[in-house]
Design a protein around this motif. Structure first.
Motif, short mmCIF file in Angstrom:
data_model
loop_
_atom_site.label_atom_id
_atom_site.label_comp_id
_atom_site.label_asym_id
_atom_site.label_seq_id
_atom_site.Cartn_x
_atom_site.Cartn_y
_atom_site.Cartn_z
N VAL A 130 0.85 -1.20 0.00
CA VAL A 130 0.00 0.00 0.00
C VAL A 130 0.89 1.24 0.00
O VAL A 130 2.03 1.22 0.46
CB VAL A 130 -0.93 0.01 1.24
CG1 VAL A 130 -1.88 -1.18 1.21
CG2 VAL A 130 -0.12 0.02 2.53
N ASN A 131 0.34 2.31 -0.50
CA ASN A 131 1.04 3.59 -0.44
C ASN A 131 1.07 4.10 0.99
O ASN A 131 0.18 3.81 1.79
CB ASN A 131 0.36 4.62 -1.35
CG ASN A 131 0.63 4.34 -2.82
OD1 ASN A 131 1.72 3.92 -3.20
ND2 ASN A 131 -0.38 4.55 -3.66
N ARG A 132 2.11 4.86 1.31
CA ARG A 132 2.33 5.28 2.70
C ARG A 132 1.17 6.09 3.27
O ARG A 132 0.75 5.84 4.41
CB ARG A 132 3.64 6.06 2.78
CG ARG A 132 4.08 6.38 4.20
CD ARG A 132 5.46 6.97 4.20
NE ARG A 132 6.45 6.01 3.72
CZ ARG A 132 7.73 6.32 3.49
NH1 ARG A 132 8.15 7.55 3.69
NH2 ARG A 132 8.55 5.40 3.06
N PRO A 133 0.60 7.08 2.56
CA PRO A 133 -0.53 7.83 3.16
C PRO A 133 -1.73 6.93 3.46
O PRO A 133 -2.38 7.08 4.50
CB PRO A 133 -0.86 8.86 2.08
CG PRO A 133 0.40 9.02 1.29
CD PRO A 133 1.02 7.66 1.28
N ALA A 134 -2.03 5.99 2.56
CA ALA A 134 -3.15 5.08 2.80
C ALA A 134 -2.86 4.18 3.99
O ALA A 134 -3.76 3.87 4.79
CB ALA A 134 -3.42 4.25 1.55
N HIS A 135 -1.61 3.75 4.12
CA HIS A 135 -1.23 2.90 5.26
C HIS A 135 -1.38 3.67 6.57
O HIS A 135 -1.88 3.14 7.57
CB HIS A 135 0.21 2.42 5.08
CG HIS A 135 0.58 1.31 5.99
ND1 HIS A 135 1.87 0.85 6.13
CD2 HIS A 135 -0.16 0.56 6.86
CE1 HIS A 135 1.90 -0.12 6.99
NE2 HIS A 135 0.68 -0.32 7.47
N ALA A 136 -0.97 4.95 6.58
CA ALA A 136 -1.08 5.76 7.79
C ALA A 136 -2.54 5.95 8.18
O ALA A 136 -2.90 5.88 9.37
CB ALA A 136 -0.40 7.10 7.58
N ALA A 137 -3.40 6.18 7.20
CA ALA A 137 -4.82 6.35 7.50
C ALA A 137 -5.42 5.06 8.05
O ALA A 137 -6.22 5.09 8.99
CB ALA A 137 -5.55 6.79 6.24
N LYS A 138 -5.05 3.93 7.47
CA LYS A 138 -5.56 2.65 7.96
C LYS A 138 -5.09 2.39 9.39
O LYS A 138 -5.86 1.93 10.24
CB LYS A 138 -5.09 1.52 7.04
CG LYS A 138 -5.50 0.12 7.48
CD LYS A 138 -5.08 -0.91 6.45
CE LYS A 138 -5.47 -2.33 6.87
NZ LYS A 138 -4.60 -2.86 7.91
N SER A 139 -3.81 2.67 9.68
CA SER A 139 -3.28 2.46 11.03
C SER A 139 -3.98 3.36 12.04
O SER A 139 -4.27 2.94 13.17
CB SER A 139 -1.77 2.73 11.04
OG SER A 139 -1.10 1.83 10.18
#
Length: 235
Positions: free
Chosen positions: A208-217
């Motif tokens: 996953v792209n980093r911004p999407a990963h941060a939002a999911k976390s």
């Protein structure tokens, strides 16, 4: 002597060793070794190199072997085990206690044969009593515990699309677990051992792209906080 000449001489000597009948290297391993730029000089190095080049194949094999093993009925993925290793590591029912035995893999519980292979291609009739890891399980364990190393391979299986947004993967994309491991511990730890391993395998991984990963976390953190708050409220 140039580097190319040294490589040709090395490969010639290594090839002569690997194809010797006394070694009886498994066929797919031999094919892979002979295609390598630098041919491994020992059969064990050839086997290890084969599985390192195929981590997804090692992952599938290790989980299939685990599904064929019988875990003691009283075994559970317990808090003491998680306390020692954390939920980042898969359960390990065959590593200690009554389940541990010479010649059996500590990951999947199946017999280990020559060169760390998983089947008795040589007709030995008994496992290698000095080995406790399959070569495939070594690669699978590294893949499960450090999946970021296989990011490019996983991205290729996703056609270089983000697993969360379906957008093009950017530089710096990260490997993420679809079902978070803390959720596996909280809600699914009573599943059979072979099913638990699937949450560390390729089926539960996505790039996953980093911004999407941060939002999911962040969303997962909010849900965990809500669960803790609800548990702390009086009945």
């Amino acid at each position: 002597m140039s580097l190319d000449d040294k490589r040709l001489l090395w490969n010639e000597n290594a090839r002569a060793r690997l194809v010797a009948p006394r070694l009886a290297v498994p066929a797919p391993v031999l094919v892979h070794a002979l295609k390598s730029r630098w041919t491994p000089r020992t059969a064990r190095a050839a086997v290890d190199g084969y599985w390192r080049a195929h981590p997804l194949r090692a992952d599938r094999l290790a989980r299939a072997l685990a599904a064929s093993s019988e875990v003691p009925a009283e075994w559970r993925w317990s808090a003491p085990e998680v306390g020692r290793t954390g939920v980042r590591l898969p359960p390990q029912p065959f590593r200690a206690g009554e389940c541990a035995a010479p010649g059996r893999c500590v990951v999947c519980g199946q017999p280990v044969f020559r060169y760390g292979w998983h089947t008795d291609l040589w007709g030995a009739g008994a496992p290698n009593g000095r080995a406790v890891w399959h070569s495939a399980c070594v690669t699978a364990w590294k893949f499960w515990t450090a999946p970021q190393g296989a990011r490019k391979l996983l991205a290729r299986t996703q056609k270089h699309r983000c697993g969360l947004t379906a957008k093009r993967l950017l530089r710096g994309a990260e490997v993420d677990h679809r079902v978070a491991l803390h959720e596996v511990w909280r809600d699914r730890r009573d599943l059979p051992f072979s099913e638990l391993l699937g949450f560390w395998g390729a089926r539960n991984l996505q790039v996953v792209n980093r911004p999407a990963h941060a939002a999911k976390s962040a969303d997962e953190a909010r849900r965990r906080a809500a669960i803790r708050t609800a548990a702390a409220l009086p009945a």
